[in-house]
Write a protein that holds these residues in place. Structure first.
Motif, PDB file in Angstrom:
ATOM      1  N   GLU A  62      37.797  33.556  32.558  1.00  0.00           N
ATOM      2  CA  GLU A  62      37.421  32.241  33.339  1.00  0.00           C
ATOM      3  C   GLU A  62      36.355  32.242  33.987  1.00  0.00           C
ATOM      4  OE1 GLU A  62      37.774  29.003  33.670  1.00  0.00           O
ATOM      5  OE2 GLU A  62      39.954  29.211  33.968  1.00  0.00           O
ATOM      6  N   ALA A  63      35.688  31.211  34.163  1.00  0.00           N
ATOM      7  CA  ALA A  63      34.195  31.140  34.855  1.00  0.00           C
ATOM      8  C   ALA A  63      34.487  31.914  36.125  1.00  0.00           C
ATOM      9  CB  ALA A  63      33.751  29.639  34.727  1.00  0.00           C
ATOM     10  N   PRO A  64      33.567  32.551  36.440  1.00  0.00           N
ATOM     11  CA  PRO A  64      33.691  33.335  37.784  1.00  0.00           C
ATOM     12  C   PRO A  64      33.718  32.212  39.052  1.00  0.00           C
ATOM     13  CG  PRO A  64      31.787  34.179  36.487  1.00  0.00           C
ATOM     14  CD  PRO A  64      32.255  33.088  35.662  1.00  0.00           C
ATOM     15  N   GLU A  65      32.995  30.825  38.791  1.00  0.00           N
ATOM     16  CA  GLU A  65      32.973  29.900  39.907  1.00  0.00           C
ATOM     17  C   GLU A  65      34.304  29.363  39.895  1.00  0.00           C
ATOM     18  OE1 GLU A  65      28.867  30.462  38.165  1.00  0.00           O
ATOM     19  OE2 GLU A  65      31.011  30.191  37.491  1.00  0.00           O
ATOM     20  N   ARG A  66      35.001  29.382  38.977  1.00  0.00           N
ATOM     21  CA  ARG A  66      36.052  28.667  38.937  1.00  0.00           C
ATOM     22  C   ARG A  66      37.290  29.679  39.531  1.00  0.00           C
ATOM     23  NH1 ARG A  66      39.321  24.754  38.018  1.00  0.00           N
ATOM     24  NH2 ARG A  66      41.572  25.023  36.680  1.00  0.00           N
ATOM     25  N   GLN A  80      42.709  38.949  40.022  1.00  0.00           N
ATOM     26  CA  GLN A  80      42.888  39.765  38.843  1.00  0.00           C
ATOM     27  C   GLN A  80      42.249  39.400  37.639  1.00  0.00           C
ATOM     28  OE1 GLN A  80      46.878  41.664  38.685  1.00  0.00           O
ATOM     29  NE2 GLN A  80      46.806  41.434  36.403  1.00  0.00           N
ATOM     30  N   LEU A  81      41.255  39.862  37.054  1.00  0.00           N
ATOM     31  CA  LEU A  81      40.410  39.465  36.012  1.00  0.00           C
ATOM     32  C   LEU A  81      41.028  40.164  34.808  1.00  0.00           C
ATOM     33  CD1 LEU A  81      36.921  39.376  37.479  1.00  0.00           C
ATOM     34  CD2 LEU A  81      38.799  37.768  37.536  1.00  0.00           C
ATOM     35  N   ALA A  89      29.870  39.316  36.055  1.00  0.00           N
ATOM     36  CA  ALA A  89      31.007  38.285  36.428  1.00  0.00           C
ATOM     37  C   ALA A  89      32.016  38.684  37.561  1.00  0.00           C
ATOM     38  CB  ALA A  89      31.816  37.631  35.225  1.00  0.00           C
ATOM     39  N   THR A  90      32.288  39.973  37.085  1.00  0.00           N
ATOM     40  CA  THR A  90      33.138  40.735  38.240  1.00  0.00           C
ATOM     41  C   THR A  90      32.555  40.865  39.325  1.00  0.00           C
ATOM     42  OG1 THR A  90      34.161  41.743  36.239  1.00  0.00           O
ATOM     43  CG2 THR A  90      34.799  42.716  38.237  1.00  0.00           C
ATOM     44  N   ARG A  91      31.282  41.333  39.515  1.00  0.00           N
ATOM     45  CA  ARG A  91      30.586  41.442  40.729  1.00  0.00           C
ATOM     46  C   ARG A  91      30.447  40.252  41.452  1.00  0.00           C
ATOM     47  NH1 ARG A  91      28.467  46.046  42.557  1.00  0.00           N
ATOM     48  NH2 ARG A  91      28.575  47.822  41.210  1.00  0.00           N
ATOM     49  N   TYR A  92      30.425  38.940  40.817  1.00  0.00           N
ATOM     50  CA  TYR A  92      30.050  37.829  41.492  1.00  0.00           C
ATOM     51  C   TYR A  92      31.464  37.403  42.236  1.00  0.00           C
ATOM     52  CZ  TYR A  92      29.556  32.606  42.029  1.00  0.00           C
ATOM     53  OH  TYR A  92      29.636  31.430  42.380  1.00  0.00           O
ATOM     54  N   VAL A  93      32.587  37.669  41.360  1.00  0.00           N
ATOM     55  CA  VAL A  93      33.943  37.163  42.080  1.00  0.00           C
ATOM     56  C   VAL A  93      34.295  38.366  43.328  1.00  0.00           C
ATOM     57  CG1 VAL A  93      36.396  36.939  41.898  1.00  0.00           C
ATOM     58  CG2 VAL A  93      34.803  36.384  39.881  1.00  0.00           C
ATOM     59  N   TYR A 117      31.802  47.865  37.963  1.00  0.00           N
ATOM     60  CA  TYR A 117      32.245  46.640  38.168  1.00  0.00           C
ATOM     61  C   TYR A 117      32.377  45.994  39.455  1.00  0.00           C
ATOM     62  CZ  TYR A 117      33.073  46.230  32.946  1.00  0.00           C
ATOM     63  OH  TYR A 117      32.978  46.218  31.630  1.00  0.00           O
ATOM     64  N   GLY A 118      32.341  46.841  40.464  1.00  0.00           N
ATOM     65  CA  GLY A 118      32.654  46.388  41.822  1.00  0.00           C
ATOM     66  C   GLY A 118      34.195  45.985  42.245  1.00  0.00           C
ATOM     67  N   ALA A 119      35.094  46.331  41.237  1.00  0.00           N
ATOM     68  CA  ALA A 119      36.441  46.026  41.553  1.00  0.00           C
ATOM     69  C   ALA A 119      36.830  46.957  42.574  1.00  0.00           C
ATOM     70  CB  ALA A 119      37.154  45.650  40.499  1.00  0.00           C
ATOM     71  N   GLN A 120      37.778  46.482  43.618  1.00  0.00           N
ATOM     72  CA  GLN A 120      38.407  47.715  44.424  1.00  0.00           C
ATOM     73  C   GLN A 120      39.633  48.511  43.462  1.00  0.00           C
ATOM     74  OE1 GLN A 120      37.755  44.693  45.204  1.00  0.00           O
ATOM     75  NE2 GLN A 120      37.025  44.463  47.272  1.00  0.00           N
ATOM     76  N   ILE A 121      39.988  47.892  42.448  1.00  0.00           N
ATOM     77  CA  ILE A 121      41.298  48.308  41.796  1.00  0.00           C
ATOM     78  C   ILE A 121      40.964  48.301  40.297  1.00  0.00           C
ATOM     79  CG2 ILE A 121      43.764  48.286  41.576  1.00  0.00           C
ATOM     80  CD1 ILE A 121      43.944  46.959  44.021  1.00  0.00           C
TER      81      ILE A 121
END
Length: 223
Positions: A62-66, A80-81, A89-93, A117-121
């Motif tokens: 999905e678009a990160p903004e959405r 959850q991506l 995109a992941t870092r943006y979210v 990716y900057g995700a916590q999990i």
């Protein structure tokens, strides 16, 4: 042991998951999924849950903004991506919602860069994420050190203890494995299966768990 019940489509099932001591519930916003739910419906459910329940929106390519817009609209705590989202995109979210779970196929070469990716999990799933298919748990060894690993894919009350003992993940995630029947309409959860899944996962966890870092962030302080 962190436990997430995913694909929740009703207030009844969300409250069931929380009552059975699950840490988190997931709402699926992926178009075409049998467990897809509208943002307003997810919001109506999430606002009736106790403050300690962690709520997560599931997205695929999905678009990160959405993603950010829907998470905020539905009043959820995280995203959850579940697709092939890029690092950017992941870092943006991740910069705009409290926490992010980034999902990888267990055989995905990109897994080697999961820590970028900057995700916590980081969640590991099978060749077709979200399909409920099992996979070779030995592939979990490819997850970079220091990341919280959320194990998914074909988990059930009958095999979750074996998975926890084999992989020693930070947490486990389940959707179809605790439904009333395979492909149950709307992802209807089975109370007995949910109870056994949570109990069996926790019983198999190392005795030292949970520790002070047992949750992705202190979401209760944000309420």
């Amino acid at each position: 042991m962190f436990v997430k019940i995913c694909g929740v489509t009703s207030e009844e099932d969300a409250l069931l998951a929380v009552a059975m001591d699950a840490d988190a519930v997931g709402f699926n916003f992926v178009s075409g999924s049998p467990r897809q739910i509208a943002p307003q419906a997810a919001r109506d459910i999430a606002r009736r849950l106790p403050a300690e329940a962690l709520t997560v929106g599931i997205f695929r390519d999905e678009a990160p903004e959405r993603v950010v817009s829907i998470v905020n609209e539905a009043g959820l705590r995280g995203a959850q991506l579940h697709g092939r989202e890029s690092i950017e995109a992941t870092r943006y979210v991740a910069a705009r919602v409290p926490f992010v779970i980034k999902v990888f196929r267990a055989d995905d070469p990109a897994l080697a860069r999961a820590d970028e990716y900057g995700a916590q999990i980081v969640m590991l799933d099978g060749a077709r994420p979200g399909s409920g298919e099992t996979w070779d748990w030995d592939l979990a060894a490819a997850v970079p050190d220091g990341l919280k690993l959320l194990l998914a894919g074909g988990l059930t009350p009958d095999n979750v203890a074996d998975a926890v003992e084999a992989v020693r993940p930070w947490g486990v995630d389940v959707a179809s494995g605790v439904e009333r029947s395979s492909g149950a309409a709307g992802g209807k959860k089975d109370p007995r299966k949910v109870r056994l899944f949570v109990a069996n996962a926790r019983a198999a966890a190392p005795a030292a768990e949970p520790g002070p870092d047992a949750i992705p962030y202190d979401w209760i302080d944000d309420t």
